[in-house]
Design a protein around this motif. Sequence first.
Motif, PDB file in Angstrom:
ATOM      1  N   HIS A  62       0.834  -1.210   0.000  1.00 41.18           N
ATOM      2  CA  HIS A  62       0.000   0.000   0.000  1.00 41.18           C
ATOM      3  C   HIS A  62       0.866   1.256   0.000  1.00 41.18           C
ATOM      4  O   HIS A  62       0.487   2.274   0.568  1.00 41.18           O
ATOM      5  N   GLY A  63       2.005   1.159  -0.639  1.00 37.21           N
ATOM      6  CA  GLY A  63       2.903   2.300  -0.766  1.00 37.21           C
ATOM      7  C   GLY A  63       3.491   2.278  -2.157  1.00 37.21           C
ATOM      8  O   GLY A  63       2.786   2.363  -3.150  1.00 37.21           O
ATOM      9  N   CYS A  64       4.804   2.084  -2.235  1.00 37.77           N
ATOM     10  CA  CYS A  64       5.493   2.080  -3.531  1.00 37.77           C
ATOM     11  C   CYS A  64       5.319   0.760  -4.281  1.00 37.77           C
ATOM     12  O   CYS A  64       5.655   0.671  -5.458  1.00 37.77           O
ATOM     13  N   ALA A  65       4.814  -0.283  -3.628  1.00 37.45           N
ATOM     14  CA  ALA A  65       4.559  -1.612  -4.210  1.00 37.45           C
ATOM     15  C   ALA A  65       5.838  -2.327  -4.629  1.00 37.45           C
ATOM     16  O   ALA A  65       5.798  -3.249  -5.425  1.00 37.45           O
ATOM     17  N   ARG A  66       6.982  -1.936  -4.079  1.00 32.33           N
ATOM     18  CA  ARG A  66       8.256  -2.555  -4.455  1.00 32.33           C
ATOM     19  C   ARG A  66       8.679  -3.586  -3.419  1.00 32.33           C
ATOM     20  O   ARG A  66       8.324  -3.504  -2.250  1.00 32.33           O
ATOM     21  N   PHE A  67       9.459  -4.567  -3.898  1.00 30.14           N
ATOM     22  CA  PHE A  67      10.030  -5.571  -3.013  1.00 30.14           C
ATOM     23  C   PHE A  67      11.321  -5.033  -2.402  1.00 30.14           C
ATOM     24  O   PHE A  67      12.066  -4.297  -3.047  1.00 30.14           O
ATOM     25  N   PHE A  68      11.577  -5.422  -1.157  1.00 31.22           N
ATOM     26  CA  PHE A  68      12.834  -5.112  -0.487  1.00 31.22           C
ATOM     27  C   PHE A  68      13.157  -6.263   0.444  1.00 31.22           C
ATOM     28  O   PHE A  68      12.351  -7.168   0.640  1.00 31.22           O
ATOM     29  N   ASN A  69      14.357  -6.264   1.002  1.00 27.71           N
ATOM     30  CA  ASN A  69      14.784  -7.314   1.922  1.00 27.71           C
ATOM     31  C   ASN A  69      14.852  -6.755   3.334  1.00 27.71           C
ATOM     32  O   ASN A  69      15.053  -5.555   3.532  1.00 27.71           O
ATOM     33  N   ALA A  70      14.704  -7.652   4.297  1.00 24.46           N
ATOM     34  CA  ALA A  70      14.763  -7.254   5.696  1.00 24.46           C
ATOM     35  C   ALA A  70      15.430  -8.350   6.517  1.00 24.46           C
ATOM     36  O   ALA A  70      15.292  -9.530   6.219  1.00 24.46           O
ATOM     37  N   ALA A  71      16.161  -7.923   7.531  1.00 21.47           N
ATOM     38  CA  ALA A  71      16.691  -8.846   8.536  1.00 21.47           C
ATOM     39  C   ALA A  71      15.783  -8.682   9.746  1.00 21.47           C
ATOM     40  O   ALA A  71      15.591  -7.574  10.248  1.00 21.47           O
ATOM     41  N   ARG A  72      15.194  -9.803  10.185  1.00 27.70           N
ATOM     42  CA  ARG A  72      14.213  -9.754  11.270  1.00 27.70           C
ATOM     43  C   ARG A  72      14.509 -10.853  12.274  1.00 27.70           C
ATOM     44  O   ARG A  72      14.895 -11.956  11.914  1.00 27.70           O
ATOM     45  N   ASP A  73      14.321 -10.552  13.542  1.00 34.30           N
ATOM     46  CA  ASP A  73      14.481 -11.531  14.610  1.00 34.30           C
ATOM     47  C   ASP A  73      13.125 -12.180  14.855  1.00 34.30           C
ATOM     48  O   ASP A  73      12.173 -11.500  15.246  1.00 34.30           O
ATOM     49  N   THR A  74      13.030 -13.481  14.633  1.00 34.57           N
ATOM     50  CA  THR A  74      11.743 -14.170  14.779  1.00 34.57           C
ATOM     51  C   THR A  74      11.331 -14.339  16.237  1.00 34.57           C
ATOM     52  O   THR A  74      10.169 -14.598  16.516  1.00 34.57           O
ATOM     53  N   VAL A  75      12.271 -14.196  17.163  1.00 33.98           N
ATOM     54  CA  VAL A  75      11.934 -14.329  18.581  1.00 33.98           C
ATOM     55  C   VAL A  75      11.202 -13.084  19.064  1.00 33.98           C
ATOM     56  O   VAL A  75      10.144 -13.160  19.678  1.00 33.98           O
ATOM     57  N   SER A  76      11.763 -11.917  18.773  1.00 33.98           N
ATOM     58  CA  SER A  76      11.167 -10.661  19.241  1.00 33.98           C
ATOM     59  C   SER A  76      10.294 -10.003  18.181  1.00 33.98           C
ATOM     60  O   SER A  76       9.608  -9.026  18.472  1.00 33.98           O
ATOM     61  N   ASP A  77      10.313 -10.504  16.947  1.00 34.39           N
ATOM     62  CA  ASP A  77       9.604  -9.940  15.799  1.00 34.39           C
ATOM     63  C   ASP A  77      10.117  -8.537  15.471  1.00 34.39           C
ATOM     64  O   ASP A  77       9.421  -7.744  14.866  1.00 34.39           O
ATOM     65  N   LYS A  78      11.343  -8.245  15.866  1.00 36.50           N
ATOM     66  CA  LYS A  78      11.945  -6.934  15.640  1.00 36.50           C
ATOM     67  C   LYS A  78      12.667  -6.919  14.297  1.00 36.50           C
ATOM     68  O   LYS A  78      13.422  -7.828  13.983  1.00 36.50           O
ATOM     69  N   PHE A  79      12.436  -5.868  13.516  1.00 36.92           N
ATOM     70  CA  PHE A  79      13.153  -5.673  12.271  1.00 36.92           C
ATOM     71  C   PHE A  79      14.490  -5.025  12.602  1.00 36.92           C
ATOM     72  O   PHE A  79      14.538  -3.935  13.173  1.00 36.92           O
ATOM     73  N   ILE A  80      15.576  -5.708  12.257  1.00 37.73           N
ATOM     74  CA  ILE A  80      16.906  -5.200  12.553  1.00 37.73           C
ATOM     75  C   ILE A  80      17.297  -4.155  11.522  1.00 37.73           C
ATOM     76  O   ILE A  80      17.800  -3.096  11.863  1.00 37.73           O
ATOM     77  N   LEU A  81      17.060  -4.464  10.242  1.00 34.69           N
ATOM     78  CA  LEU A  81      17.310  -3.492   9.176  1.00 34.69           C
ATOM     79  C   LEU A  81      16.567  -3.913   7.931  1.00 34.69           C
ATOM     80  O   LEU A  81      16.174  -5.067   7.775  1.00 34.69           O
ATOM     81  N   THR A  82      16.334  -2.932   7.061  1.00 32.32           N
ATOM     82  CA  THR A  82      15.749  -3.193   5.752  1.00 32.32           C
ATOM     83  C   THR A  82      16.694  -2.614   4.706  1.00 32.32           C
ATOM     84  O   THR A  82      17.401  -1.636   4.972  1.00 32.32           O
ATOM     85  N   TYR A  83      16.712  -3.229   3.531  1.00 36.90           N
ATOM     86  CA  TYR A  83      17.580  -2.756   2.461  1.00 36.90           C
ATOM     87  C   TYR A  83      16.961  -3.118   1.115  1.00 36.90           C
ATOM     88  O   TYR A  83      16.121  -4.011   1.019  1.00 36.90           O
ATOM     89  N   LYS A  84      17.369  -2.396   0.091  1.00 38.11           N
ATOM     90  CA  LYS A  84      16.771  -2.533  -1.230  1.00 38.11           C
ATOM     91  C   LYS A  84      17.060  -3.903  -1.841  1.00 38.11           C
ATOM     92  O   LYS A  84      18.116  -4.485  -1.608  1.00 38.11           O
ATOM     93  N   ALA A  85      16.118  -4.397  -2.626  1.00 44.75           N
ATOM     94  CA  ALA A  85      16.290  -5.663  -3.336  1.00 44.75           C
ATOM     95  C   ALA A  85      17.475  -5.541  -4.279  1.00 44.75           C
ATOM     96  O   ALA A  85      17.694  -4.497  -4.882  1.00 44.75           O
ATOM     97  N   GLY A  86      18.256  -6.593  -4.373  1.00 41.35           N
ATOM     98  CA  GLY A  86      19.422  -6.591  -5.231  1.00 41.35           C
ATOM     99  C   GLY A  86      20.700  -6.219  -4.512  1.00 41.35           C
ATOM    100  O   GLY A  86      21.792  -6.471  -5.006  1.00 41.35           O
TER     101      GLY A  86
END
Length: 128
Positions: A62-86
């Motif tokens: 519901h924004g730019c509709a683009r894919f990106f990658n994220a590093a996420r901790d599944t224990v705390s559900d915290k997003f550590i960082l996000t970065y552009k695809a590629g």
Amino acid sequence: MLLIRCPYCEEERPELEFRNGGEAHIARPSNIAAESDEDFEKFFFIRSNPKGIIFERWRHMHGCARFFNAARDTVSDKFILTYKAGEPKPDLSAIAESGPAAWANRPPDQLNVKKPAAKRKPVKKGEA
């Protein structure tokens, strides 16, 4: 509610605007028709589901509709960082070497493998 930072829009938005796109940084076969049924099954269906830090693809629906990658901790559900695809997979070794995140992103055959028990020195009666 979680806030997720879109690296393209460069702002944090509510989680309701995003959709998970599965595991990131998967080596895709160049000739899928030449794969055996077993290898195709492993590629298409089998994913590691580790406890700790994982790398995922996300889409800002519901924004730019683009894919990106994220590093996420599944224990705390915290997003550590996000970065552009590629972009290359970031080195999170300092974070991944401690706690439950140490099990992150291991191949499925290495998950739930018991470590050998440490040898104990026998305790004699009267010793603390």
